[in-house]
Design an enzyme around this catalytic site. Structure first.
Site, mmCIF file in Angstrom:
data_model
loop_
_atom_site.group_PDB
_atom_site.id
_atom_site.type_symbol
_atom_site.label_atom_id
_atom_site.label_comp_id
_atom_site.label_asym_id
_atom_site.label_seq_id
_atom_site.Cartn_x
_atom_site.Cartn_y
_atom_site.Cartn_z
ATOM 1 N N LYS A 109 -11.987 -36.350 10.764
ATOM 2 C CA LYS A 109 -12.539 -37.348 9.917
ATOM 3 C C LYS A 109 -14.108 -37.428 10.106
ATOM 4 O O LYS A 109 -14.706 -37.644 8.749
ATOM 5 C CB LYS A 109 -12.162 -38.677 10.071
ATOM 6 N N LYS A 190 -0.916 -32.960 5.796
ATOM 7 C CA LYS A 190 0.097 -34.288 5.817
ATOM 8 C C LYS A 190 -0.479 -34.835 4.616
ATOM 9 O O LYS A 190 -1.221 -34.999 4.321
ATOM 10 C CB LYS A 190 -0.208 -34.793 7.259
ATOM 11 N N LYS A 193 -3.095 -41.310 2.999
ATOM 12 C CA LYS A 193 -3.199 -42.278 1.806
ATOM 13 C C LYS A 193 -4.414 -42.216 1.063
ATOM 14 O O LYS A 193 -4.984 -42.498 -0.091
ATOM 15 C CB LYS A 193 -3.543 -43.633 2.672
#
Ligand code: AMP
Ligand code: TRP
Length: 324
Positions: A109, A190, A193
């Protein structure tokens, strides 16, 4: 069995969240289970305040719609229980920079943004506190949280050996199938969201026609043989895992029934629509009654604080804070 788990209210819940975590929460709910909507965690990324407020309520309603019964288990919002933020500081003074800097999720991230927030680095400490405050024995999570859970265990053990027996050391529980649901368009990453391609994520409240379209367009391979093999056939194996998790079978059992990708995809879309439609309908009902949701959130905060506050006091006292 004392259980605790958490989910971020950023974004809309997808089938990865549901199969990897929430489905397990529903089946293991008991009067000693605590499920937390972690709004403080959502602040690690820049989220609009009005959106965060809405998404937090949406997330509570979604958990209830998925089958968590507030008369059995406790559903609560993290920021309503001040002990989470308080214990976070104590644990930040137990964790080291090196161990946080090594976390895979942090590296992923932080690499994507300039000037990322410090909270993105310290986030696993806040998560460790969420778990330790409830003396949780078991923590049902998806595969991507294994490393954070291991850190929680390390911090609990370090705290206990430095300051005396204070925390219960938790154990993670990762489901057999669908612990890591992959993006339907790119099975090497994966389902998420925020980052998926428009057709890559299946959301809990997608319309049936959208579900059919996304499953039909899901990336597979060209050899045409229905076989569960995550290395050679990641796209198809992902579909088999999703199927198996919804139907409570193993991916091999599902694979054995099919010879054609098209048939598998048609049945899978039907299965998903049939499984999610009741959840979607319950969600609509719940969301139209804000007073009831507020009452559930208020009660959840009270029940959660009753457990978390004394554990925080125990930890603060063990470290030498005079409290009171
Ligand atoms: P988050 O949305 O990051 O707060 O995740 C909430 C829960 O869903 C955690 O237990 C995650 O491990 C789980 N989860 C998130 N994405 C996936 C995925 N693609 N497959 C399986 N579980 C997931
Ligand atoms: N970090 C988790 C995630 O992103 C969410 C989370 C926060 C959590 N606190 C938790 C999960 C405590 C389990 C237990 O998915």
């Amino acid at each position: 069995m004392r259980i605790l788990s958490g989910i971020q209210p950023s974004g809309t819940m997808h089938v990865g969240n549901y199969l990897g975590a929430v489905k397990q929460w529903v089946s293991s709910q008991n009067p000693d289970a605590y499920y937390c909507v972690v709004d403080l965690h959502a602040l690690t990324l820049d989220i609009d305040p009005d959106e965060l407020r809405e998404k937090t309520i949406d997330c509570v309603a979604t958990l209830l719609a998925a089958g968590i019964d507030p008369e059995i288990a406790t559903v609560f919002v993290q920021s309503n229980v001040a002990a989470h933020a308080k214990l976070n500081w104590l644990l930040e003074c137990v964790a080291t920079f090196g161990e946080l800097n090594r976390m895979t999720q942090f590296k992923e991230k932080s690499g994507r943004q300039k000037g990322y927030r410090v909270g993105l680095l310290t986030y696993p400490v806040l998560m460790a506190g969420d778990i330790l405050l409830y003396d949780a024995e078991q923590v049902p999570v998806g595969d991507d949280q294994r490393q954070h859970l291991e850190l929680t265990r390390v911090l609990a053990e370090r705290f206990n050996s430095r300051y005396g027996e204070t925390f219960t050391v938790p154990v993670g529980y990762v489901p057999h199938a669908a612990a890591r649901v992959m993006d339907l368009q790119d099975p090497s990453r994966k389902m998420s969201k925020s980052l998926s391609s428009p057709l890559g994520s299946l959301y809990l409240f997608d319309e049936p026609s959208e579900i059919e379209k996304k499953i039909k367009k899901a990336v597979t391979d060209t050899d045409g043989e229905v076989q569960f093999d995550q290395k050679k056939k990641p796209g198809l194996s992902n579909l088999l895992e999703i199927y198996a998790s919804f139907s409570n079978e193993t991916p091999h059992e599902v694979a054995a029934r099919y010879t054609r990708y098209g048939d598998l995809k048609n049945d899978l879309a039907e299965l998903i629509v049939a499984s999610l439609t009741p959840i979607r309908n319950r969600y609509r009902e719940l969301r139209s009654d804000p007073a009831q949701l507020n009452a559930i959130i208020t009660l959840g905060a009270k029940k959660a604080s009753a457990i978390a506050d004394p554990v925080y006091e125990r930890a603060a006292k063990a470290m030498g804070l005079i409290g009171g």
